[in-house]
Design a protein around this motif. Sequence first.
Motif, mmCIF file in Angstrom:
data_model
loop_
_atom_site.group_PDB
_atom_site.id
_atom_site.type_symbol
_atom_site.label_atom_id
_atom_site.label_comp_id
_atom_site.label_asym_id
_atom_site.label_seq_id
_atom_site.Cartn_x
_atom_site.Cartn_y
_atom_site.Cartn_z
ATOM 1 N N GLU A 183 13.381 62.287 43.255
ATOM 2 C CA GLU A 183 13.067 63.709 43.338
ATOM 3 C C GLU A 183 13.786 64.599 41.466
ATOM 4 O OE1 GLU A 183 15.133 66.991 46.246
ATOM 5 O OE2 GLU A 183 16.408 67.002 45.044
ATOM 6 N N LEU A 184 14.230 63.790 41.014
ATOM 7 C CA LEU A 184 14.782 63.486 39.478
ATOM 8 C C LEU A 184 13.762 63.489 38.938
ATOM 9 C CD1 LEU A 184 18.471 62.738 39.115
ATOM 10 C CD2 LEU A 184 17.393 64.297 38.513
ATOM 11 N N LEU A 185 12.632 62.670 39.383
ATOM 12 C CA LEU A 185 11.551 62.164 38.070
ATOM 13 C C LEU A 185 10.976 62.836 38.718
ATOM 14 C CD1 LEU A 185 10.994 58.057 38.695
ATOM 15 C CD2 LEU A 185 11.245 59.108 36.343
ATOM 16 N N ARG A 186 10.507 63.779 40.072
ATOM 17 C CA ARG A 186 9.243 64.832 40.504
ATOM 18 C C ARG A 186 10.128 65.926 39.608
ATOM 19 N NH1 ARG A 186 10.206 68.743 43.351
ATOM 20 N NH2 ARG A 186 11.626 68.386 44.973
ATOM 21 N N VAL A 187 11.025 66.618 39.477
ATOM 22 C CA VAL A 187 11.684 67.913 38.712
ATOM 23 C C VAL A 187 11.255 67.721 37.619
ATOM 24 C CG1 VAL A 187 13.991 69.002 37.450
ATOM 25 C CG2 VAL A 187 13.519 68.905 40.372
ATOM 26 N N SER A 188 11.504 66.168 36.397
ATOM 27 C CA SER A 188 11.092 65.752 35.185
ATOM 28 C C SER A 188 9.484 66.817 34.826
ATOM 29 C CB SER A 188 11.715 64.913 34.810
ATOM 30 O OG SER A 188 11.439 64.774 33.119
ATOM 31 N N GLY A 189 9.280 65.587 35.752
ATOM 32 C CA GLY A 189 7.345 65.676 35.469
ATOM 33 C C GLY A 189 6.931 66.982 36.002
ATOM 34 N N ASP A 190 7.685 68.359 36.820
ATOM 35 C CA ASP A 190 7.074 69.543 36.695
ATOM 36 C C ASP A 190 7.498 70.225 35.819
ATOM 37 O OD1 ASP A 190 6.259 68.140 39.743
ATOM 38 O OD2 ASP A 190 7.667 69.150 40.441
#
Length: 217
Positions: free
Chosen positions: A93-100
């Motif tokens: 989830e943190l990877l996705r939030v950082s990417g978005d």
Amino acid sequence: MSILDGIIQCSPLSATCEVWWEAYAAAAGIMGVSVAAGALLVAWVGVGVSFLAAFAVWRLGSEANHLASAPAKAAEVERDRERTVLLSALYGELLRVSGDSGAWHGLAREFGVDHLLDTEQSRLAAAAALTDIDMPLTKSLLGRLHVLPTSESSRLARCLGIVSVLHASVESLKAADRSNPGSREVILRLIGDTIRLDEISNEMSDICAIEIYPGAK
């Protein structure tokens, strides 16, 4: 025959019978040494008893401390284990939030604030992208974040706070055209918020990666 026979030369005492005073003195000295030796022995026995008592107290205290610390150590081990589980679960989830969030502020700066002010279609697309930036898993685990160190739980709390602000700003972004005062400030603030979210979530994803891949330490 008595012990005095060796000390008194004659008995009973008379004018011609003298007391051997040196023998009296020697006997008294011997008795004094005997008493002193007995006292010394008693003293050493007392020291030995005191030492054994002190050792027993120390031993009991050591065992008590060990028993008292056992639950604390067990709790610490369990806390570390739960921390590893939490960080492992939040990694994706943190990877996705950082990417978005990184993509959002990257595109906003590439197209520019003026483009967003002038193009409603771009603002609507940007607003939809803000809505997609979310952390549902972190929200569901909010009650367990206290097991994490303050440096980690505070980062996650800041991420959740920024996400909340982004969602609350969606309608303001949609209406952020040149006719509305403060529209430029709205867009600039959203760019700044997504930059911070990108940075913090990226820091936390690095921490998660260390727990998942111990070799990266």
